[in-house]
Design a protein around this motif. Structure first.
Motif, short mmCIF file in Angstrom:
data_model
loop_
_atom_site.label_atom_id
_atom_site.label_comp_id
_atom_site.label_asym_id
_atom_site.label_seq_id
_atom_site.Cartn_x
_atom_site.Cartn_y
_atom_site.Cartn_z
N ASP A 1 0.81 -1.22 0.00
CA ASP A 1 0.00 0.00 0.00
C ASP A 1 0.85 1.27 0.00
O ASP A 1 0.32 2.37 0.16
CB ASP A 1 -0.95 0.00 1.20
N TRP B 1 3.66 2.01 2.04
CA TRP B 1 4.51 2.23 3.20
C TRP B 1 5.82 1.45 3.04
O TRP B 1 5.87 0.39 2.39
CB TRP B 1 3.82 1.79 4.49
N ASN C 1 6.42 7.21 4.44
CA ASN C 1 5.16 7.32 3.72
C ASN C 1 5.45 7.53 2.23
O ASN C 1 5.85 8.61 1.81
CB ASN C 1 4.34 8.49 4.28
N THR D 1 2.97 6.69 -0.08
CA THR D 1 1.64 6.47 -0.67
C THR D 1 1.24 7.60 -1.61
O THR D 1 0.27 7.45 -2.35
CB THR D 1 0.58 6.32 0.42
N GLN E 1 -0.34 10.59 5.55
CA GLN E 1 -0.79 9.40 6.28
C GLN E 1 -0.42 9.53 7.75
O GLN E 1 0.64 10.06 8.10
CB GLN E 1 -0.13 8.13 5.70
N THR F 1 0.55 7.87 11.38
CA THR F 1 1.29 6.70 11.87
C THR F 1 0.59 6.01 13.05
O THR F 1 1.02 4.94 13.48
CB THR F 1 2.68 7.12 12.32
N THR G 1 1.55 12.66 11.77
CA THR G 1 1.09 12.52 10.38
C THR G 1 2.26 12.84 9.46
O THR G 1 2.87 13.90 9.58
CB THR G 1 -0.10 13.46 10.09
N ALA H 1 3.59 13.06 2.18
CA ALA H 1 4.08 12.11 1.18
C ALA H 1 5.60 12.22 1.06
O ALA H 1 6.16 13.31 0.95
CB ALA H 1 3.42 12.40 -0.17
N ARG I 1 -1.31 -3.19 10.87
CA ARG I 1 -2.53 -2.38 11.00
C ARG I 1 -3.72 -3.27 10.65
O ARG I 1 -3.55 -4.37 10.12
CB ARG I 1 -2.48 -1.18 10.04
#
Length: 249
Positions: free
Chosen positions: A133, A135, A170, A172, A176, A178, A209, A212, A237
């Motif tokens: 995804d 990460w 990150n 993604t 995002q 954590t 947070t 990117a 997760r």
């Protein structure tokens, strides 16, 4: 219709009744004069009392069981006939219509099954791995944590405290948090204690947070026996790809 020329023989109008007259008229038997004369000489009441009464012939009494079986058989045949008539009457002449399909509004709604989390990626200590995804997780080589081993309240006989530095990146393409990440540890399959000591910056996964492309590193300490064991640290997760850091320490 002319009257009788003379009363019947043996009947006295002054003494006998009309019943005696009828009896004398229709039951007069010329061949038995002695019986008539004796009946006429007797008093009227005695003659009536001595006259035999006609009795009905006795009814033949048959055993009840003689006709019980035929009667039960007839009753059974009649009952079966009536039941068959009811079945024929209740059976519809035409084909039975098919049941109407259930309305889609009344059908029970079944929630779709929750997708299981993908199997975690296993990586050795001192390596990094890219998750599906976006990460990325990297781990340093573990070594003995002298700082925590010097704290008296953290000392336990037969154990040692190891430390490792983990880095989350990150990749993604969007910010995002954590916070959803969780850490667990095992030693030879048994749960191992994660040691938290904020004074020495051992706080676990930071609550932040990441934009990117940004990364965050943090210290992780865990207690294991003094003898060599297989250590596994899981970073995961809910319903998301995770990683397992493994090695013998």
């Amino acid at each position: 219709m002319g009257g009788l020329s003379e009363p019947p023989r043996g009947w006295d109008p002054d003494k006998d009744s009309l019943e005696d007259l009828v009896h004398a008229m229709f039951q007069d038997d010329p061949e038995e004069p002695d019986a008539r004369s004796s009946a006429a000489a007797a008093p009227p009441q005695a003659a009536v009392a001595d006259r035999p009464r006609r009795q009905a012939p006795p009814r033949s009494r048959l055993p009840a069981g003689r006709f019980a079986a035929p009667a039960l058989a007839v009753a059974a045949v009649v009952t079966a006939g009536l039941a068959a008539g009811q079945i024929l009457t209740a059976t519809p002449a035409g084909p039975v219509p098919a049941a109407a399909p259930a309305s889609p509004r009344t059908a029970a709604r079944v929630a779709p099954p929750t997708p299981a989390a993908p199997a975690p990626v296993v990586v050795d200590f001192g390596k990094r791995t890219q998750l599906a995804d976006g990460w990325r997780l990297a781990a340093s080589r573990p070594y003995l944590c002298d700082v925590l081993m010097a704290v008296p309240v953290l000392q336990k006989d037969g154990t040692r405290i190891m430390r490792v530095t983990l880095t989350l990146t990150n990749r993604t393409g969007a910010p995002q948090a954590t916070r959803p990440w969780r850490l667990t540890a095992t030693a030879d399959g048994a749960p191992a204690e994660l040691v938290l000591w904020p004074a020495a910056r051992f706080r676990g996964v930071p609550d932040t947070t990441l934009s990117a492309g940004r990364s965050v590193g943090f210290l992780v300490a865990f207690r294991v026996p003094e003898h060599p064991v297989q250590v596994r640290i899981s970073a995961e997760r809910d319903a998301a790809p995770g990683a397992v850091l493994a090695g013998t320490l």
